[in-house]
Motif scaffolding. Structure first.
Motif, PDB file in Angstrom:
ATOM      1  N   ALA A   1       8.117  -0.378  -8.524  1.00  0.00           N
ATOM      2  CA  ALA A   1       8.285  -0.657  -7.092  1.00  0.00           C
ATOM      3  C   ALA A   1       7.044  -1.347  -6.511  1.00  0.00           C
ATOM      4  O   ALA A   1       7.155  -2.237  -5.665  1.00  0.00           O
ATOM      5  CB  ALA A   1       8.568   0.643  -6.341  1.00  0.00           C
ATOM      6  N   PHE A   2       5.877  -0.949  -6.994  1.00  0.00           N
ATOM      7  CA  PHE A   2       4.626  -1.593  -6.554  1.00  0.00           C
ATOM      8  C   PHE A   2       4.625  -3.070  -6.924  1.00  0.00           C
ATOM      9  O   PHE A   2       4.328  -3.945  -6.094  1.00  0.00           O
ATOM     10  CB  PHE A   2       3.432  -0.880  -7.186  1.00  0.00           C
ATOM     11  CG  PHE A   2       2.132  -1.630  -7.053  1.00  0.00           C
ATOM     12  CD1 PHE A   2       1.406  -1.588  -5.867  1.00  0.00           C
ATOM     13  CD2 PHE A   2       1.637  -2.377  -8.111  1.00  0.00           C
ATOM     14  CE1 PHE A   2       0.203  -2.286  -5.745  1.00  0.00           C
ATOM     15  CE2 PHE A   2       0.441  -3.081  -7.998  1.00  0.00           C
ATOM     16  CZ  PHE A   2      -0.278  -3.025  -6.806  1.00  0.00           C
ATOM     17  N   HIS A   3       4.958  -3.366  -8.176  1.00  0.00           N
ATOM     18  CA  HIS A   3       4.954  -4.758  -8.623  1.00  0.00           C
ATOM     19  C   HIS A   3       6.006  -5.584  -7.886  1.00  0.00           C
ATOM     20  O   HIS A   3       5.780  -6.759  -7.563  1.00  0.00           O
ATOM     21  CB  HIS A   3       5.171  -4.824 -10.135  1.00  0.00           C
ATOM     22  CG  HIS A   3       3.980  -4.390 -10.921  1.00  0.00           C
ATOM     23  ND1 HIS A   3       2.875  -5.188 -11.110  1.00  0.00           N
ATOM     24  CD2 HIS A   3       3.700  -3.223 -11.556  1.00  0.00           C
ATOM     25  CE1 HIS A   3       1.973  -4.545 -11.838  1.00  0.00           C
ATOM     26  NE2 HIS A   3       2.453  -3.348 -12.116  1.00  0.00           N
ATOM     27  N   MET A   4       7.141  -4.981  -7.593  1.00  0.00           N
ATOM     28  CA  MET A   4       8.186  -5.690  -6.852  1.00  0.00           C
ATOM     29  C   MET A   4       7.711  -6.018  -5.433  1.00  0.00           C
ATOM     30  O   MET A   4       8.044  -7.075  -4.885  1.00  0.00           O
ATOM     31  CB  MET A   4       9.466  -4.863  -6.821  1.00  0.00           C
ATOM     32  CG  MET A   4      10.153  -4.774  -8.180  1.00  0.00           C
ATOM     33  SD  MET A   4      11.689  -3.817  -8.136  1.00  0.00           S
ATOM     34  CE  MET A   4      12.741  -4.904  -7.193  1.00  0.00           C
TER      35      MET A   4
ATOM     36  N   HIS B   1       7.478  -9.647  -3.601  1.00  0.00           N
ATOM     37  CA  HIS B   1       8.044  -9.919  -2.280  1.00  0.00           C
ATOM     38  C   HIS B   1       7.003 -10.572  -1.369  1.00  0.00           C
ATOM     39  O   HIS B   1       7.342 -11.433  -0.545  1.00  0.00           O
ATOM     40  CB  HIS B   1       8.537  -8.614  -1.655  1.00  0.00           C
ATOM     41  CG  HIS B   1       9.191  -8.796  -0.321  1.00  0.00           C
ATOM     42  ND1 HIS B   1      10.453  -9.342  -0.174  1.00  0.00           N
ATOM     43  CD2 HIS B   1       8.741  -8.532   0.932  1.00  0.00           C
ATOM     44  CE1 HIS B   1      10.762  -9.394   1.115  1.00  0.00           C
ATOM     45  NE2 HIS B   1       9.738  -8.914   1.804  1.00  0.00           N
ATOM     46  N   ALA B   2       5.752 -10.182  -1.526  1.00  0.00           N
ATOM     47  CA  ALA B   2       4.680 -10.695  -0.664  1.00  0.00           C
ATOM     48  C   ALA B   2       4.346 -12.152  -0.950  1.00  0.00           C
ATOM     49  O   ALA B   2       3.594 -12.774  -0.194  1.00  0.00           O
ATOM     50  CB  ALA B   2       3.423  -9.838  -0.818  1.00  0.00           C
ATOM     51  N   THR B   3       4.907 -12.733  -2.004  1.00  0.00           N
ATOM     52  CA  THR B   3       4.681 -14.156  -2.274  1.00  0.00           C
ATOM     53  C   THR B   3       5.455 -15.036  -1.295  1.00  0.00           C
ATOM     54  O   THR B   3       5.115 -16.204  -1.117  1.00  0.00           O
ATOM     55  CB  THR B   3       5.122 -14.543  -3.701  1.00  0.00           C
ATOM     56  OG1 THR B   3       6.549 -14.402  -3.819  1.00  0.00           O
ATOM     57  CG2 THR B   3       4.418 -13.694  -4.747  1.00  0.00           C
TER      58      THR B   3
ATOM     59  N   GLU C   1       0.823  -1.209   0.000  1.00  0.00           N
ATOM     60  CA  GLU C   1       0.000   0.000   0.000  1.00  0.00           C
ATOM     61  C   GLU C   1       0.858   1.260   0.000  1.00  0.00           C
ATOM     62  O   GLU C   1       0.522   2.246  -0.660  1.00  0.00           O
ATOM     63  CB  GLU C   1      -0.937   0.017   1.198  1.00  0.00           C
ATOM     64  CG  GLU C   1      -1.929   1.177   1.145  1.00  0.00           C
ATOM     65  CD  GLU C   1      -3.021   1.075   2.173  1.00  0.00           C
ATOM     66  OE1 GLU C   1      -4.120   1.612   1.916  1.00  0.00           O
ATOM     67  OE2 GLU C   1      -2.795   0.457   3.239  1.00  0.00           O
ATOM     68  N   GLU C   2       1.970   1.217   0.701  1.00  0.00           N
ATOM     69  CA  GLU C   2       2.891   2.362   0.703  1.00  0.00           C
ATOM     70  C   GLU C   2       3.408   2.637  -0.706  1.00  0.00           C
ATOM     71  O   GLU C   2       3.451   3.785  -1.153  1.00  0.00           O
ATOM     72  CB  GLU C   2       4.058   2.072   1.643  1.00  0.00           C
ATOM     73  CG  GLU C   2       5.138   3.135   1.654  1.00  0.00           C
ATOM     74  CD  GLU C   2       6.347   2.723   2.475  1.00  0.00           C
ATOM     75  OE1 GLU C   2       7.476   3.081   2.098  1.00  0.00           O
ATOM     76  OE2 GLU C   2       6.165   2.020   3.482  1.00  0.00           O
ATOM     77  N   LYS C   3       3.790   1.568  -1.412  1.00  0.00           N
ATOM     78  CA  LYS C   3       4.277   1.724  -2.790  1.00  0.00           C
ATOM     79  C   LYS C   3       3.161   2.209  -3.713  1.00  0.00           C
ATOM     80  O   LYS C   3       3.390   3.023  -4.612  1.00  0.00           O
ATOM     81  CB  LYS C   3       4.836   0.393  -3.310  1.00  0.00           C
ATOM     82  CG  LYS C   3       5.983  -0.181  -2.492  1.00  0.00           C
ATOM     83  CD  LYS C   3       7.158   0.758  -2.419  1.00  0.00           C
ATOM     84  CE  LYS C   3       8.306   0.132  -1.622  1.00  0.00           C
ATOM     85  NZ  LYS C   3       9.436   1.086  -1.442  1.00  0.00           N
ATOM     86  N   LEU C   4       1.952   1.710  -3.488  1.00  0.00           N
ATOM     87  CA  LEU C   4       0.806   2.119  -4.294  1.00  0.00           C
ATOM     88  C   LEU C   4       0.477   3.589  -4.055  1.00  0.00           C
ATOM     89  O   LEU C   4       0.216   4.346  -5.004  1.00  0.00           O
ATOM     90  CB  LEU C   4      -0.404   1.247  -3.975  1.00  0.00           C
ATOM     91  CG  LEU C   4      -1.712   1.601  -4.687  1.00  0.00           C
ATOM     92  CD1 LEU C   4      -1.553   1.526  -6.198  1.00  0.00           C
ATOM     93  CD2 LEU C   4      -2.834   0.674  -4.209  1.00  0.00           C
TER      94      LEU C   4
ATOM     95  N   ARG D   1      -4.895  -0.224  -7.933  1.00  0.00           N
ATOM     96  CA  ARG D   1      -5.622  -0.126  -6.666  1.00  0.00           C
ATOM     97  C   ARG D   1      -6.555  -1.327  -6.492  1.00  0.00           C
ATOM     98  O   ARG D   1      -6.660  -1.877  -5.386  1.00  0.00           O
ATOM     99  CB  ARG D   1      -6.411   1.189  -6.619  1.00  0.00           C
ATOM    100  CG  ARG D   1      -7.317   1.361  -5.420  1.00  0.00           C
ATOM    101  CD  ARG D   1      -6.578   1.358  -4.086  1.00  0.00           C
ATOM    102  NE  ARG D   1      -5.686   2.488  -3.901  1.00  0.00           N
ATOM    103  CZ  ARG D   1      -5.013   2.712  -2.770  1.00  0.00           C
ATOM    104  NH1 ARG D   1      -5.140   1.880  -1.730  1.00  0.00           N
ATOM    105  NH2 ARG D   1      -4.189   3.753  -2.671  1.00  0.00           N
ATOM    106  N   THR D   2      -7.215  -1.754  -7.554  1.00  0.00           N
ATOM    107  CA  THR D   2      -8.111  -2.905  -7.423  1.00  0.00           C
ATOM    108  C   THR D   2      -7.314  -4.200  -7.221  1.00  0.00           C
ATOM    109  O   THR D   2      -7.792  -5.122  -6.549  1.00  0.00           O
ATOM    110  CB  THR D   2      -9.042  -3.028  -8.649  1.00  0.00           C
ATOM    111  OG1 THR D   2      -8.271  -3.026  -9.860  1.00  0.00           O
ATOM    112  CG2 THR D   2     -10.027  -1.865  -8.690  1.00  0.00           C
ATOM    113  N   LEU D   3      -6.099  -4.262  -7.787  1.00  0.00           N
ATOM    114  CA  LEU D   3      -5.229  -5.410  -7.527  1.00  0.00           C
ATOM    115  C   LEU D   3      -4.845  -5.434  -6.044  1.00  0.00           C
ATOM    116  O   LEU D   3      -4.888  -6.493  -5.399  1.00  0.00           O
ATOM    117  CB  LEU D   3      -3.974  -5.342  -8.397  1.00  0.00           C
ATOM    118  CG  LEU D   3      -2.861  -6.352  -8.076  1.00  0.00           C
ATOM    119  CD1 LEU D   3      -3.383  -7.792  -8.137  1.00  0.00           C
ATOM    120  CD2 LEU D   3      -1.684  -6.159  -9.029  1.00  0.00           C
ATOM    121  N   PHE D   4      -4.487  -4.285  -5.524  1.00  0.00           N
ATOM    122  CA  PHE D   4      -4.172  -4.204  -4.097  1.00  0.00           C
ATOM    123  C   PHE D   4      -5.372  -4.650  -3.251  1.00  0.00           C
ATOM    124  O   PHE D   4      -5.212  -5.403  -2.282  1.00  0.00           O
ATOM    125  CB  PHE D   4      -3.777  -2.782  -3.706  1.00  0.00           C
ATOM    126  CG  PHE D   4      -3.752  -2.556  -2.225  1.00  0.00           C
ATOM    127  CD1 PHE D   4      -2.688  -3.017  -1.458  1.00  0.00           C
ATOM    128  CD2 PHE D   4      -4.805  -1.912  -1.588  1.00  0.00           C
ATOM    129  CE1 PHE D   4      -2.674  -2.835  -0.080  1.00  0.00           C
ATOM    130  CE2 PHE D   4      -4.795  -1.720  -0.207  1.00  0.00           C
ATOM    131  CZ  PHE D   4      -3.722  -2.191   0.547  1.00  0.00           C
TER     132      PHE D   4
END
Length: 240
Positions: A159-162, A166-168, A137-140, A206-209
């Protein structure tokens, strides 16, 4: 770092080019020349900054690259340690596409992105922690801030996609991204000299997040596909 300083290869200042990449290569050369083994400690951050004449953010970007490749680890309060030996020949293995046409390169790379990013989004939705979600969310938020101010946000988009990768909590996603970074980054550097490239995909980040936050893998996949479908449309339209 080895205790006997006189036997340690020199790390020399770098010319002004791609600093993070040069730092990565300089560190790989140092590891190889100093014959460091798994468990050996790397030079401290401040020492690297002074030796290579670069800033803290550049050093940390290079360190993140090695961490993504699974060859070093940073231990809180202790330092950075080598997990496995590396060399300049092994730290960069970029994809090689035999084409001089940007359109073809992007479309071929997109096929790979579609498979990897859809899966990454689904896995992230299942495994993300509260900490992961805060980082995404910070990156978004930063991506949206820059986009609203400038109308484009390539670096922040990446950076958002990275952060999603990382969250995987699967290091292979990060390692694959590092090995394909040069090719993937073409999508975030205004291809065809169009700053509006893939701009229509902006709302779907945003909808992906939201899908990842809701721990809904299928929704995460669907939102990722929406982003990449727009990317494909723009490649075909803007390359005419």
């Amino acid at each position: 770092m080895k205790a006997n300083v006189s036997d340690t290869p020199l790390i020399r200042p770098l010319p002004a080019m791609d600093r993070a990449r040069q730092v990565t290569e300089a560190l790989a050369h140092y590891v190889e020349a100093a014959k460091l083994k798994a468990g050996d400690r790397l030079p401290a951050e401040r020492e690297l900054m002074a030796a290579l004449a670069v800033g803290r953010s550049t050093i940390r970007e290079a360190i993140r690259h090695f961490q993504a490749l699974g060859v070093i680890e940073t231990r809180m309060g202790s330092g950075t340690y080598l997990l496995k030996p590396v060399s300049k020949a092994t730290i960069h293995m970029p994809l090689s596409l035999d084409t001089a046409h940007l359109r073809d390169v992007l479309l071929q790379t997109l096929e790979v992105r579609r498979g990897i990013e859809c899966e990454a989004g689904m896995v992230a939705a299942r495994r993300r922690t509260a900490s992961d979600l805060a980082i995404i969310e910070e990156k978004l938020d930063e991506m949206e801030r820059v986009h609203q101010a400038k109308g484009t946000s390539g670096r922040e988009d990446l950076a958002f996609h990275m952060a999603v990768y990382h969250a995987t909590h699967n290091p292979l996603f990060g390692q694959l991204l590092e090995q394909m970074r040069e090719t993937f980054e073409r999508f975030w550097t205004h291809p065809f000299d169009r700053e509006d490239f893939a701009r229509r995909s902006f709302p779907f980040h945003r909808t992906l997040f939201n899908a990842i936050a809701a721990q809904d893998p299928e929704a995460a996949r669907a939102e990722t596909l929406k982003i990449l479908e727009i990317v494909e449309e723009d490649i075909k339209e803007m390359s005419k």
